[in-house]
Motif scaffolding. Structure first.
Motif, PDB file in Angstrom:
ATOM      1  N   GLN A   1     105.438  41.696  31.375  1.00 30.60           N
ATOM      2  CA  GLN A   1     106.547  40.843  30.914  1.00 30.60           C
ATOM      3  C   GLN A   1     107.981  41.402  30.851  1.00 30.60           C
ATOM      4  OE1 GLN A   1     106.224  37.452  29.878  1.00 30.60           O
ATOM      5  NE2 GLN A   1     108.608  37.692  29.716  1.00 30.60           N
ATOM      6  N   GLU A   2     107.963  43.092  30.414  1.00 30.66           N
ATOM      7  CA  GLU A   2     109.134  43.570  30.800  1.00 30.66           C
ATOM      8  C   GLU A   2     109.730  43.679  32.106  1.00 30.66           C
ATOM      9  OE1 GLU A   2     110.908  48.105  29.746  1.00 30.66           O
ATOM     10  OE2 GLU A   2     108.977  47.630  29.190  1.00 30.66           O
ATOM     11  N   TYR A   3     109.055  43.917  32.954  1.00 28.83           N
ATOM     12  CA  TYR A   3     109.411  43.773  34.335  1.00 28.83           C
ATOM     13  C   TYR A   3     109.940  42.180  34.695  1.00 28.83           C
ATOM     14  CZ  TYR A   3     109.350  43.711  39.618  1.00 28.83           C
ATOM     15  OH  TYR A   3     109.895  43.463  40.831  1.00 28.83           O
ATOM     16  N   TYR A   4     109.124  41.450  34.339  1.00 25.90           N
ATOM     17  CA  TYR A   4     109.439  40.178  34.808  1.00 25.90           C
ATOM     18  C   TYR A   4     110.699  39.719  34.108  1.00 25.90           C
ATOM     19  CZ  TYR A   4     109.092  35.087  35.164  1.00 25.90           C
ATOM     20  OH  TYR A   4     109.335  33.592  35.485  1.00 25.90           O
ATOM     21  N   SER A   5     111.123  39.999  32.998  1.00 22.05           N
ATOM     22  CA  SER A   5     112.352  39.434  32.272  1.00 22.05           C
ATOM     23  C   SER A   5     113.537  40.439  32.934  1.00 22.05           C
ATOM     24  CB  SER A   5     112.295  40.075  30.822  1.00 22.05           C
ATOM     25  OG  SER A   5     111.261  39.148  30.140  1.00 22.05           O
TER      26      SER A   5
ATOM     27  N   MET B   1     119.378  38.108  47.292  1.00 19.01           N
ATOM     28  CA  MET B   1     118.083  37.757  46.852  1.00 19.01           C
ATOM     29  C   MET B   1     117.657  37.138  48.211  1.00 19.01           C
ATOM     30  SD  MET B   1     116.792  35.087  44.207  1.00 19.01           S
ATOM     31  CE  MET B   1     115.040  34.702  43.764  1.00 19.01           C
ATOM     32  N   PRO B   2     116.638  37.961  48.850  1.00 23.22           N
ATOM     33  CA  PRO B   2     115.741  37.636  49.890  1.00 23.22           C
ATOM     34  C   PRO B   2     114.700  36.830  49.294  1.00 23.22           C
ATOM     35  CG  PRO B   2     115.723  39.822  49.670  1.00 23.22           C
ATOM     36  CD  PRO B   2     116.429  39.675  48.908  1.00 23.22           C
ATOM     37  N   TYR B   3     114.681  35.400  49.489  1.00 22.70           N
ATOM     38  CA  TYR B   3     113.927  34.770  48.676  1.00 22.70           C
ATOM     39  C   TYR B   3     112.138  34.967  48.694  1.00 22.70           C
ATOM     40  CZ  TYR B   3     111.179  30.755  47.119  1.00 22.70           C
ATOM     41  OH  TYR B   3     110.361  29.808  46.159  1.00 22.70           O
ATOM     42  N   ARG B   4     111.784  34.928  49.989  1.00 24.51           N
ATOM     43  CA  ARG B   4     110.408  35.303  49.882  1.00 24.51           C
ATOM     44  C   ARG B   4     109.922  36.495  49.247  1.00 24.51           C
ATOM     45  NH1 ARG B   4     107.303  31.554  49.424  1.00 24.51           N
ATOM     46  NH2 ARG B   4     106.484  33.002  48.127  1.00 24.51           N
ATOM     47  N   ASP B   5     110.694  37.613  49.840  1.00 24.39           N
ATOM     48  CA  ASP B   5     110.347  39.009  49.146  1.00 24.39           C
ATOM     49  C   ASP B   5     110.394  38.973  47.866  1.00 24.39           C
ATOM     50  OD1 ASP B   5     109.953  39.544  52.026  1.00 24.39           O
ATOM     51  OD2 ASP B   5     111.933  40.657  51.957  1.00 24.39           O
ATOM     52  N   VAL B   6     111.566  38.424  47.062  1.00 23.32           N
ATOM     53  CA  VAL B   6     111.653  38.617  45.791  1.00 23.32           C
ATOM     54  C   VAL B   6     110.633  37.849  44.878  1.00 23.32           C
ATOM     55  CG1 VAL B   6     113.333  37.986  43.840  1.00 23.32           C
ATOM     56  CG2 VAL B   6     114.269  39.224  45.777  1.00 23.32           C
ATOM     57  N   ILE B   7     110.399  36.625  45.514  1.00 25.42           N
ATOM     58  CA  ILE B   7     109.512  35.716  44.603  1.00 25.42           C
ATOM     59  C   ILE B   7     108.260  36.357  44.602  1.00 25.42           C
ATOM     60  CG2 ILE B   7     108.286  33.555  44.796  1.00 25.42           C
ATOM     61  CD1 ILE B   7     111.102  33.277  43.330  1.00 25.42           C
ATOM     62  N   THR B   8     107.636  36.879  46.052  1.00 22.40           N
ATOM     63  CA  THR B   8     106.466  37.456  46.136  1.00 22.40           C
ATOM     64  C   THR B   8     106.244  38.725  45.162  1.00 22.40           C
ATOM     65  OG1 THR B   8     106.138  36.698  48.192  1.00 22.40           O
ATOM     66  CG2 THR B   8     104.678  38.802  47.566  1.00 22.40           C
ATOM     67  N   LYS B   9     107.398  39.643  45.112  1.00 22.25           N
ATOM     68  CA  LYS B   9     107.020  40.803  44.166  1.00 22.25           C
ATOM     69  C   LYS B   9     107.345  40.436  42.664  1.00 22.25           C
ATOM     70  CE  LYS B   9     109.131  45.382  43.521  1.00 22.25           C
ATOM     71  NZ  LYS B   9     110.085  46.244  43.730  1.00 22.25           N
ATOM     72  N   ILE B  10     108.035  39.364  42.416  1.00 19.98           N
ATOM     73  CA  ILE B  10     108.038  38.779  40.677  1.00 19.98           C
ATOM     74  C   ILE B  10     106.757  38.452  40.431  1.00 19.98           C
ATOM     75  CG2 ILE B  10     108.836  37.173  39.333  1.00 19.98           C
ATOM     76  CD1 ILE B  10     111.639  37.530  40.792  1.00 19.98           C
ATOM     77  N   LYS B  11     105.990  37.748  41.437  1.00 21.37           N
ATOM     78  CA  LYS B  11     104.879  36.892  40.972  1.00 21.37           C
ATOM     79  C   LYS B  11     103.697  37.970  40.892  1.00 21.37           C
ATOM     80  CE  LYS B  11     104.410  33.878  44.374  1.00 21.37           C
ATOM     81  NZ  LYS B  11     103.706  32.629  45.056  1.00 21.37           N
ATOM     82  N   GLN B  12     103.711  39.189  41.628  1.00 21.63           N
ATOM     83  CA  GLN B  12     102.818  39.885  41.723  1.00 21.63           C
ATOM     84  C   GLN B  12     102.913  41.052  40.419  1.00 21.63           C
ATOM     85  OE1 GLN B  12     103.841  42.377  45.291  1.00 21.63           O
ATOM     86  NE2 GLN B  12     102.221  41.280  46.355  1.00 21.63           N
ATOM     87  N   ASN B  13     104.011  40.810  39.658  1.00 19.47           N
ATOM     88  CA  ASN B  13     104.188  41.603  38.455  1.00 19.47           C
ATOM     89  C   ASN B  13     104.262  40.570  37.200  1.00 19.47           C
ATOM     90  OD1 ASN B  13     104.562  44.500  39.084  1.00 19.47           O
ATOM     91  ND2 ASN B  13     105.720  43.453  40.763  1.00 19.47           N
TER      92      ASN B  13
END
Length: 213
Positions: free
Chosen positions: A121-125, A105-117
């Motif tokens: 709710q399905e993607y987030y979960s 989990m490259p922190y910055r990349d993953v967090i940014t992508k999760i926040k953008q989506n």
């Protein structure tokens, strides 16, 4: 004289092993360049680098014994450029060879992508579950960059689930342990408790930055 076909078979077998390894790296999120970050090519160029390598090596050796215990995780933190990411990936590669599934989990990349989506709710979960449920989670560069409340909430969801279910994490961060605790005590204290037996804090000192050697 009958022809010896053993050599082509050996080459074919070796090719399959390489392809299988690449497939495992892809599943883990580790790219081909990162797959070169091994214990054997890590340079112990000062005392701090030796402590990082020795602690990570001990963690790998003792993992089977501790994996289901409270203190089953690894934390490498502190000075920029001190080899934290290199050794974290080396541990992950070592585990993959032992058929232990690791997710990178490259922190910055993953967090940014999760926040953008987050609105999906399905993607987030699904995204959160990937990091909550994996056998071993490697979080690289925790809290890198500008951080807001959403970032903390997301990482808390992941860390808290793993903490409650005794699932190991490997964490690299430029934050010191004290800064992690001061920044968010809920996240920091859980990480510290999980990593207490295998934690290395590299002193913030430009002389510990390998890139400036």
């Amino acid at each position: 004289m009958p022809q010896d076909n053993r050599q082509p078979l050996a080459i074919s077998c070796n090719c399959r092993k390489i392809e299988k390894l690449k497939s495992e790296w892809k599943y883990s999120g580790i790219n081909v360049e990162q797959s070169k970050l091994t214990f054997s090519n890590f340079e112990e160029w000062n005392e701090a680098a030796s402590r990082v390598k020795d602690t990570a090596a001990a963690y790998c050796t003792e993992f089977d014994e501790i994996r289901n215990k409270r203190r089953n995780s690894l934390l490498l933190c502190g000075q920029v450029g001190s080899g934290k990411s290199h050794i974290s990936v080396a541990v992950a590669l070592n585990f993959l060879k032992q058929k232990i599934k690791v997710v990178y989990m490259p922190y910055r990349d993953v967090i940014t992508k999760i926040k953008q989506n987050m609105i999906d709710q399905e993607y987030y979960s699904k995204a959160i579950s990937k990091y909550q449920l994996c056998e071993v989670l490697l979080i690289d560069d925790l809290f890198k960059g500008k951080i807001n409340e959403s970032d903390i909430n997301i990482i808390f969801e992941i860390i808290n689930y793993r903490y409650l279910n005794f699932l190991p994490v490997i964490v690299s961060s430029e934050f010191t342990i004290d800064r992690l605790l001061a920044f968010d005590e809920g996240v920091g204290s859980r990480i510290y408790e999980m990593c207490k037996d295998y934690a290395v804090e590299i002193e913030k000192d430009i002389r510990n930055n390998y890139r400036l050697k």
